[in-house]
Motif scaffolding. Structure first.
Motif, PDB file in Angstrom:
ATOM      1  N   LEU A 132       0.955  -1.112   0.000  1.00 34.43           N
ATOM      2  CA  LEU A 132      -0.069   0.111  -0.003  1.00 34.43           C
ATOM      3  C   LEU A 132       1.150   1.303  -0.008  1.00 34.43           C
ATOM      4  O   LEU A 132       0.416   2.405  -0.584  1.00 34.43           O
ATOM      5  CB  LEU A 132      -0.995  -0.063   1.097  1.00 34.43           C
ATOM      6  CG  LEU A 132      -2.152  -0.762   1.144  1.00 34.43           C
ATOM      7  CD1 LEU A 132      -2.840  -0.950   2.534  1.00 34.43           C
ATOM      8  CD2 LEU A 132      -3.172  -0.619   0.329  1.00 34.43           C
ATOM      9  N   SER A 133       2.053   1.084   0.578  1.00 31.25           N
ATOM     10  CA  SER A 133       2.946   2.433   0.921  1.00 31.25           C
ATOM     11  C   SER A 133       3.393   2.657  -0.681  1.00 31.25           C
ATOM     12  O   SER A 133       4.103   3.718  -0.823  1.00 31.25           O
ATOM     13  CB  SER A 133       3.914   2.140   1.495  1.00 31.25           C
ATOM     14  OG  SER A 133       3.330   1.997   2.974  1.00 31.25           O
ATOM     15  N   GLY A 134       3.746   1.841  -1.367  1.00 29.92           N
ATOM     16  CA  GLY A 134       4.276   1.800  -2.861  1.00 29.92           C
ATOM     17  C   GLY A 134       5.760   2.058  -2.788  1.00 29.92           C
ATOM     18  O   GLY A 134       6.221   2.620  -3.626  1.00 29.92           O
ATOM     19  N   ALA A 135       6.466   1.577  -1.638  1.00 32.59           N
ATOM     20  CA  ALA A 135       7.761   1.868  -1.727  1.00 32.59           C
ATOM     21  C   ALA A 135       8.332   0.732  -0.633  1.00 32.59           C
ATOM     22  O   ALA A 135       7.659   0.186   0.337  1.00 32.59           O
ATOM     23  CB  ALA A 135       7.854   3.147  -0.974  1.00 32.59           C
ATOM     24  N   PRO A 136       9.791   0.615  -0.893  1.00 32.16           N
ATOM     25  CA  PRO A 136      10.508  -0.201   0.070  1.00 32.16           C
ATOM     26  C   PRO A 136      10.425   0.284   1.239  1.00 32.16           C
ATOM     27  O   PRO A 136      10.446   1.661   1.348  1.00 32.16           O
ATOM     28  CB  PRO A 136      11.779  -0.385  -0.489  1.00 32.16           C
ATOM     29  CG  PRO A 136      11.760   0.771  -1.474  1.00 32.16           C
ATOM     30  CD  PRO A 136      10.673   1.069  -2.000  1.00 32.16           C
ATOM     31  N   ILE A 137      10.249  -0.382   2.337  1.00 27.27           N
ATOM     32  CA  ILE A 137      10.115   0.160   3.768  1.00 27.27           C
ATOM     33  C   ILE A 137      11.599  -0.079   4.564  1.00 27.27           C
ATOM     34  O   ILE A 137      11.769  -1.129   4.828  1.00 27.27           O
ATOM     35  CB  ILE A 137       9.142  -0.120   4.336  1.00 27.27           C
ATOM     36  CG1 ILE A 137       7.747   0.362   3.931  1.00 27.27           C
ATOM     37  CG2 ILE A 137       9.090   0.227   6.000  1.00 27.27           C
ATOM     38  CD1 ILE A 137       6.429   0.079   4.541  1.00 27.27           C
ATOM     39  N   ALA A 138      12.246   0.851   5.062  1.00 27.13           N
ATOM     40  CA  ALA A 138      13.391   0.590   5.790  1.00 27.13           C
ATOM     41  C   ALA A 138      12.639   0.724   7.535  1.00 27.13           C
ATOM     42  O   ALA A 138      11.880   1.454   7.768  1.00 27.13           O
ATOM     43  CB  ALA A 138      14.416   2.000   5.685  1.00 27.13           C
ATOM     44  N   ALA A 139      13.323  -0.459   7.676  1.00 28.50           N
ATOM     45  CA  ALA A 139      12.709  -0.548   9.307  1.00 28.50           C
ATOM     46  C   ALA A 139      13.801  -1.327  10.211  1.00 28.50           C
ATOM     47  O   ALA A 139      14.348  -2.466   9.878  1.00 28.50           O
ATOM     48  CB  ALA A 139      11.369  -1.341   9.293  1.00 28.50           C
ATOM     49  N   PRO A 140      14.323  -0.797  11.161  1.00 29.69           N
ATOM     50  CA  PRO A 140      14.960  -1.458  12.542  1.00 29.69           C
ATOM     51  C   PRO A 140      13.953  -2.132  13.461  1.00 29.69           C
ATOM     52  O   PRO A 140      12.657  -1.939  12.939  1.00 29.69           O
ATOM     53  CB  PRO A 140      15.724  -0.357  13.133  1.00 29.69           C
ATOM     54  CG  PRO A 140      14.868   0.743  12.960  1.00 29.69           C
ATOM     55  CD  PRO A 140      13.964   0.851  11.609  1.00 29.69           C
TER      56      PRO A 140
END
Ligand code: TXA
Ligand code: MG
Length: 341
Positions: A132-140
């Protein structure tokens, strides 16, 4: 800032995705631990993650994708044979692979390294959020820096309430420890951080696997780690944690002795079948085997704090299967305070 906790309904996932698209951050469940996500291609959004966690800027973030087609634009060369085999076997899942990074990834994501860690999580809410965000998600992991990683929304709330706009509550994480991080520049994958996919599983698929020697020892003075995150004290409860290792009967004897001669407020962490060995001493049961122990460990470390435990005695487990990841986290939580029974 008010922190809203929502379930993982489609409407809530859309609100979370709107936050990510607008350059804000949001905590979300994965099968390993909760993540604190931002659009991986938006450096200002990514900086909010570091601020909320109090995370040192030299510790790189993992980039999460929902679809294999998202991989190629993030890396500078086509993935090699080993990466493809590992992706086929373990994605979606608890495996992070390190690749040479492409130019579209902001420097703050990789802490200026020329590589990037990428993972495709299995949790449906995480996948939907990324889509849904349409982007890769950076997440720690969505904990305050230095605290045990969060395996439930309440852990995230305890650490980050007031610092982030939203937490998606997807219940307890199935794996309970973070992903396995592997580096692929050599003949065989090298494990920089053991996690939800075991070394044995990786070796079976890749024809072999190396375990970086930082996995089970502290860094030497001045030594530069290959995986920057390994140099920080991690997962630490507030009490003094001691790991006791040796022949099973001797371990129980040693822990009883240490517990009985310690001042007030002691606590034992043990596998459930061994609980009777400790009589009526205060104890948290970690489950029947190393998989259950992996799922419960971080919650147990937080529980130890809630109980005000000043001395915590934990049984070592064999360093195979999930036991390697469990011992890696325990040893760091104990600042390598390991005694032989
Ligand atoms: O299961 C997980 O991996 C969770 C969930 C949210 O996906 N994430 C997680 O992220 O544990 P974090 O930031 O807490 O840990 C990432 C680890 C750190 O030890 C970091 O140093 C290492 O991965 N890492 C990230 N990028 C790297 C790179 N390019 N080279 C070497 N190590 C890297
Ligand atoms: Mg972390």
């Amino acid at each position: 800032m008010r922190t809203v906790v929502e379930d993982c309904s489609e409407a809530a996932l859309k609100r979370a995705a709107d936050l990510i698209r607008r350059g804000d951050i949001c905590a979300f469940p994965t099968e390993t631990v909760y993540g604190l996500g931002a659009d991986a291609l938006n450096p200002r959004a990514v900086m909010k993650i570091f601020a909320a966690k109090g995370r040192p800027g030299d510790n790189p973030l993992i980039v999460h994708i929902a679809d294999i087609n998202q991989l190629r634009p993030l890396i500078s060369a086509a993935p090699g044979e080993t990466a493809l085999r590992l992706a086929a076997a373990f994605w979606p899942g608890a495996l992070t692979m390190i690749f040479p990074r492409s130019d579209i990834i902001p420097d703050c994501v990789t802490a200026n390294l020329d590589t990037v860690g990428i993972r495709m999580p299995a949790h449906p809410a995480a996948r939907r959020l990324i889509a849904l965000s349409g982007a890769p998600i950076a997440a720690p992991s969505a904990n305050s820096s230095g605290r045990p990683s969060p395996t439930g929304a309440a852990h995230v709330f305890a650490d980050l309430n007031g610092k982030i706009p939203m937490i998606l509550d997807g219940g307890e994480c199935e794996v309970g420890l973070e992903s396995t991080v592997v580096e692929l520049s050599g003949e065989f994958p090298r494990i920089l951080r053991p996690g939800g996919v075991t070394a044995e599983d990786i070796a079976r698929v890749a024809g072999g696997a190396l375990i970086d020697d930082c996995v089970l020892r502290p860094l030497k003075d001045g030594e530069a780690p290959i995986s920057p995150g390994t140099k920080y004290r991690h997962y630490a409860p507030r009490g003094r944690l001691t790991i006791i290792e040796g022949e099973p009967a001797a371990v129980a004897r040693k822990i009883r002795d240490m517990y009985d001669s310690a001042p007030e407020n002691s606590l034992i962490l043990a596998l459930t079948p061994r609980a009777p060995l400790y009589g009526n001493r205060r104890l948290i049961k970690l489950g029947a085997d190393d998989n259950e122990m992996a799922a419960r460990l971080f919650d147990a470390l937080r529980e130890a704090d809630a109980l005000g435990a000043e001395n915590i005695f934990a049984e070592a487990v064999p360093r195979d299967g999930m036991g390697l990841a469990v011992m890696n986290r325990l040893a760091r939580a104990a600042a390598f305070n390991i005694v032989k029974a």
